[in-house]
Design a protein around this motif. Structure first.
Motif, short mmCIF file in Angstrom:
data_model
loop_
_atom_site.label_atom_id
_atom_site.label_comp_id
_atom_site.label_asym_id
_atom_site.label_seq_id
_atom_site.Cartn_x
_atom_site.Cartn_y
_atom_site.Cartn_z
N LEU A 67 44.00 33.90 45.59
CA LEU A 67 43.12 34.75 44.78
C LEU A 67 43.19 36.19 45.30
N ASN A 68 43.77 37.01 44.53
CA ASN A 68 43.84 38.43 44.87
C ASN A 68 43.10 39.22 43.81
N VAL A 99 33.32 40.61 41.35
CA VAL A 99 33.88 41.75 40.63
C VAL A 99 35.36 41.87 40.98
N GLY A 100 36.08 42.56 40.12
CA GLY A 100 37.46 42.90 40.43
C GLY A 100 37.47 43.99 41.49
N GLN A 101 38.45 43.97 42.38
CA GLN A 101 38.48 44.96 43.47
C GLN A 101 38.54 46.38 42.95
N GLU A 102 39.18 46.59 41.83
CA GLU A 102 39.28 47.95 41.30
C GLU A 102 37.95 48.48 40.77
N TYR A 103 36.99 47.56 40.50
CA TYR A 103 35.69 47.99 39.99
C TYR A 103 34.58 47.92 41.04
#
Length: 167
Positions: A67-68, A99-103
């Protein structure tokens, strides 16, 4: 006199017995059917399962990608005062947001608004709704939808409830 001989013979003899052959045939057929049904179910011909049998070789395990791209943001614990006439005085609520890492930075920026939405929603819920057996699933879905509205679509994937205690 001939009539007396016929009636005398009929009274002296026992009535003819019924044959037990149909009952024996039925019993044999029932046992054969039960044995066949047991074999069909145990061998998997009927109501078979997808589980491999002991003598079958196991397939290679499916490789799952790591999971990345996700992270979890812990929410501050919320302690909600419930109505005065209720049996429970407080609700302690702790959760995490997936949450997604970019958010992650965007959601952290909106954290005061997220906590406000959750706090207001939990204060508005009736105690009877909180005590229902399946209530947590519905409450979680409602809270997730409200958080997604505040943060924007696609930023928050899930709301994970860590603690939900009425005392």
């Amino acid at each position: 006199m001939a009539e007396d001989d016929i009636s005398g013979d009929a009274e002296g003899e026992a009535p003819a017995k019924k044959s037990k052959l149909p009952m024996i045939i039925g019993l044999v057929l029932a046992l054969a059917g039960a044995g066949g049904g047991f074999f069909a179910v145990s061998s998997g011909l009927i109501l078979g399962t997808d589980m491999p049998m002991e003598n079958e070789t196991e397939e290679e395990p499916i490789l799952v990608e790591p999971l990345n791209g996700i992270s979890f943001i812990a929410l501050d614990p919320l302690v909600i005062n419930l109505r005065q006439n209720s049996r429970a005085a407080h609700l302690r609520f702790v959760a995490h947001l997936e949450v997604g890492q970019e958010y992650e930075a965007d959601v952290m920026l909106l954290m005061p608004r997220v906590l406000d939405v959750l706090n207001n929603y939990l204060r508005a819920v009736d105690l009877e709704d909180l005590e229902r057996p399946g209530a947590l699933v519905q409450l979680r879905a409602q809270m997730l939808r409200r958080v997604q509205i505040v943060t924007g679509d696609g930023r928050v994937n899930d709301l994970l409830v860590s603690e939900f205690v009425l005392n």
